[in-house]
Write a protein that holds these residues in place. Structure first.
Motif, PDB file in Angstrom:
ATOM      1  N   SER A   1       0.805  -1.280  -0.086  1.00  0.00           N
ATOM      2  CA  SER A   1       0.041   0.046   0.104  1.00  0.00           C
ATOM      3  C   SER A   1       0.857   1.311  -0.022  1.00  0.00           C
ATOM      4  CB  SER A   1      -0.850   0.093   1.518  1.00  0.00           C
ATOM      5  OG  SER A   1      -1.748  -1.178   1.131  1.00  0.00           O
ATOM      6  N   LEU A   2       1.876   1.111   0.769  1.00  0.00           N
ATOM      7  CA  LEU A   2       2.702   2.316   1.003  1.00  0.00           C
ATOM      8  C   LEU A   2       3.817   2.559  -0.232  1.00  0.00           C
ATOM      9  CD1 LEU A   2       3.895   2.060   4.579  1.00  0.00           C
ATOM     10  CD2 LEU A   2       2.960   3.853   3.579  1.00  0.00           C
ATOM     11  N   ARG A   3       3.674   1.507  -1.291  1.00  0.00           N
ATOM     12  CA  ARG A   3       4.525   1.576  -2.550  1.00  0.00           C
ATOM     13  C   ARG A   3       3.325   2.389  -3.519  1.00  0.00           C
ATOM     14  NH1 ARG A   3       4.065  -0.599  -7.566  1.00  0.00           N
ATOM     15  NH2 ARG A   3       2.390  -1.949  -6.857  1.00  0.00           N
ATOM     16  N   ILE A   4       2.030   1.967  -3.485  1.00  0.00           N
ATOM     17  CA  ILE A   4       1.153   2.587  -4.313  1.00  0.00           C
ATOM     18  C   ILE A   4       0.950   3.935  -4.057  1.00  0.00           C
ATOM     19  CG2 ILE A   4      -1.318   2.453  -4.991  1.00  0.00           C
ATOM     20  CD1 ILE A   4      -0.836  -0.507  -4.775  1.00  0.00           C
ATOM     21  N   ILE A   5       1.061   4.389  -2.910  1.00  0.00           N
ATOM     22  CA  ILE A   5       0.502   5.991  -2.426  1.00  0.00           C
ATOM     23  C   ILE A   5       1.336   6.887  -3.057  1.00  0.00           C
ATOM     24  CG2 ILE A   5       0.416   7.314  -0.356  1.00  0.00           C
ATOM     25  CD1 ILE A   5      -0.705   5.308   1.227  1.00  0.00           C
TER      26      ILE A   5
ATOM     27  N   GLY B   1       3.098  -5.283  -6.780  1.00  0.00           N
ATOM     28  CA  GLY B   1       4.390  -4.858  -7.307  1.00  0.00           C
ATOM     29  C   GLY B   1       5.721  -5.547  -6.556  1.00  0.00           C
ATOM     30  N   LEU B   2       5.739  -5.232  -5.233  1.00  0.00           N
ATOM     31  CA  LEU B   2       6.724  -5.873  -4.556  1.00  0.00           C
ATOM     32  C   LEU B   2       6.932  -7.024  -4.550  1.00  0.00           C
ATOM     33  CD1 LEU B   2       6.188  -3.476  -1.147  1.00  0.00           C
ATOM     34  CD2 LEU B   2       8.048  -3.363  -3.042  1.00  0.00           C
ATOM     35  N   PRO B   3       8.311  -7.596  -4.864  1.00  0.00           N
ATOM     36  CA  PRO B   3       8.485  -9.238  -4.992  1.00  0.00           C
ATOM     37  C   PRO B   3       8.738  -9.775  -3.611  1.00  0.00           C
ATOM     38  CG  PRO B   3      10.577  -7.751  -5.388  1.00  0.00           C
ATOM     39  CD  PRO B   3       9.450  -6.769  -5.278  1.00  0.00           C
ATOM     40  N   ASP B   4       8.501 -11.160  -3.691  1.00  0.00           N
ATOM     41  CA  ASP B   4       8.879 -11.665  -2.295  1.00  0.00           C
ATOM     42  C   ASP B   4      10.346 -11.600  -2.179  1.00  0.00           C
ATOM     43  OD1 ASP B   4       8.118 -13.841  -0.570  1.00  0.00           O
ATOM     44  OD2 ASP B   4       9.694 -15.208  -1.702  1.00  0.00           O
ATOM     45  N   GLY B   5      10.651 -11.587  -0.764  1.00  0.00           N
ATOM     46  CA  GLY B   5      12.184 -11.436  -0.341  1.00  0.00           C
ATOM     47  C   GLY B   5      12.533  -9.830  -0.322  1.00  0.00           C
ATOM     48  N   HIS B   6      11.829  -9.027  -0.868  1.00  0.00           N
ATOM     49  CA  HIS B   6      12.108  -7.691  -0.809  1.00  0.00           C
ATOM     50  C   HIS B   6      12.301  -7.021   0.550  1.00  0.00           C
ATOM     51  CE1 HIS B   6      12.697  -3.628  -2.225  1.00  0.00           C
ATOM     52  NE2 HIS B   6      11.958  -2.930  -1.336  1.00  0.00           N
ATOM     53  N   VAL B   7      13.354  -6.382   0.702  1.00  0.00           N
ATOM     54  CA  VAL B   7      13.839  -5.897   2.065  1.00  0.00           C
ATOM     55  C   VAL B   7      13.637  -4.405   2.158  1.00  0.00           C
ATOM     56  CG1 VAL B   7      15.868  -5.547   3.615  1.00  0.00           C
ATOM     57  CG2 VAL B   7      15.623  -7.556   2.212  1.00  0.00           C
ATOM     58  N   VAL B   8      12.930  -3.866   2.989  1.00  0.00           N
ATOM     59  CA  VAL B   8      12.623  -2.607   3.062  1.00  0.00           C
ATOM     60  C   VAL B   8      13.857  -1.893   3.887  1.00  0.00           C
ATOM     61  CG1 VAL B   8      10.041  -2.907   2.914  1.00  0.00           C
ATOM     62  CG2 VAL B   8      11.193  -2.746   5.264  1.00  0.00           C
ATOM     63  N   GLY B   9      13.757  -0.314   3.819  1.00  0.00           N
ATOM     64  CA  GLY B   9      14.737   0.489   4.576  1.00  0.00           C
ATOM     65  C   GLY B   9      14.191   0.728   5.969  1.00  0.00           C
TER      66      GLY B   9
ATOM     67  N   ASP C   1      12.310   5.841  -0.929  1.00  0.00           N
ATOM     68  CA  ASP C   1      13.844   5.763  -0.695  1.00  0.00           C
ATOM     69  C   ASP C   1      13.403   4.891   0.675  1.00  0.00           C
ATOM     70  OD1 ASP C   1      14.783   7.263  -2.639  1.00  0.00           O
ATOM     71  OD2 ASP C   1      15.023   9.192  -1.298  1.00  0.00           O
ATOM     72  N   GLN C   2      12.579   5.214   1.630  1.00  0.00           N
ATOM     73  CA  GLN C   2      12.494   4.218   2.684  1.00  0.00           C
ATOM     74  C   GLN C   2      12.007   2.895   2.597  1.00  0.00           C
ATOM     75  OE1 GLN C   2      10.847   6.552   6.406  1.00  0.00           O
ATOM     76  NE2 GLN C   2      10.838   8.343   4.861  1.00  0.00           N
ATOM     77  N   LEU C   3      11.128   2.609   1.573  1.00  0.00           N
ATOM     78  CA  LEU C   3      10.872   1.348   1.209  1.00  0.00           C
ATOM     79  C   LEU C   3      12.000   0.493   0.225  1.00  0.00           C
ATOM     80  CD1 LEU C   3       7.135   1.837  -0.254  1.00  0.00           C
ATOM     81  CD2 LEU C   3       8.049   0.541   1.811  1.00  0.00           C
ATOM     82  N   ASN C   4      13.006   1.337  -0.147  1.00  0.00           N
ATOM     83  CA  ASN C   4      14.134   0.723  -0.769  1.00  0.00           C
ATOM     84  C   ASN C   4      13.843   0.325  -2.104  1.00  0.00           C
ATOM     85  OD1 ASN C   4      16.888   0.003  -1.144  1.00  0.00           O
ATOM     86  ND2 ASN C   4      16.413  -1.930  -0.255  1.00  0.00           N
ATOM     87  N   TRP C   5      12.865   1.180  -2.866  1.00  0.00           N
ATOM     88  CA  TRP C   5      12.111   0.724  -4.153  1.00  0.00           C
ATOM     89  C   TRP C   5      12.531   1.550  -5.098  1.00  0.00           C
ATOM     90  CZ3 TRP C   5      10.407  -3.209  -5.764  1.00  0.00           C
ATOM     91  CH2 TRP C   5       9.527  -3.409  -7.053  1.00  0.00           C
TER      92      TRP C   5
END
Length: 215
Positions: free
Chosen positions: A151-155, A196-204, A172-176
């Motif tokens: 949700s925070l990626r889409i906003i 959209g966020l893949p499995d195993g993605h690491v956020v900041g 930036d904080q999502l490391n995206w």
């Protein structure tokens, strides 16, 4: 801008601006970003887990006005809050896109920021701090954390025309899409689709985005 309709007169006051800033940005979106990233770091060391079959379940859910009795897997209690949340975000994206096309920027921004309210409702419904206490609820916790991050990626995609610096900071904080940091092309409307966020993605790590204005 949420209070000002394009092409129409509007009242403006500093007091109203501060009130909307604190409620919509500091207390809602900013606090959600901080809570979500902190919980992901605390419970999963920043790692997101994406359910492999979830997209199929969501597609089924979006096509049904009511869940039929035979859709047993969809009726599992742990799934319903997430399916409902994802569907509501998808509807918000569609609504925001429509409002932007009609130059109703105030309505588009209102709809976009309402996703944060829906995320906070999801947190209240699922209590991730309770889910983290048992291995038996690990899957539900993974779903909560993924839904918050997605949700925070889409906003930011939706608010980037009005709040470009805030949108960049959230990504930036999502490391995206770090390779596009600071660039407008980082935010493409066609990317505002669920999953959209893949499995195993690491956020900041979280950084305070909207400090409260105290008066």
């Amino acid at each position: 801008m949420s209070d000002i309709a394009t092409g129409k007169d509007a009242d403006f006051s500093e007091e109203r601006l501060v009130k909307r800033y604190n409620s919509d940005l500091a207390n809602s979106l900013g606090n959600l970003l901080n809570r979500s990233l902190n919980m992901t770091e605390k419970y999963r060391f920043g790692l997101l887990s994406k359910e492999p079959d979830y997209a199929t379940h969501l597609q089924m859910f979006m096509k049904l006005d009511q869940l039929p009795e035979e859709s047993g897997r969809l009726k599992k209690p742990e799934y319903l809050p997430f399916l409902d949340h994802a569907a509501s975000v998808i509807n918000c994206v569609n609504g925001s896109s429509r409002e932007m096309t009609e130059f109703a920027i105030h309505s588009a921004l209102e709809v976009s920021l309402s996703i944060a309210t829906r995320c906070n409702t999801l947190i209240d419904r699922t209590s991730p701090w309770q889910l983290a206490k048992s291995d038996q609820t690990a899957r539900q916790l993974n779903l909560v954390l993924y839904h918050l991050a997605e949700s925070l990626r889409i906003i930011p995609i939706l608010i980037s025309p009005v709040l470009p610096k805030a949108a960049q900071s959230i990504f930036d904080q999502l490391n995206w899409k770090m390779e596009l940091s600071g660039k407008e092309e980082r935010f493409r409307l066609e990317d505002a689709t669920w999953g959209g966020l893949p499995d195993g993605h690491v956020v900041g790590k979280p950084v305070q985005l909207f400090p409260r204005i105290e008066r």
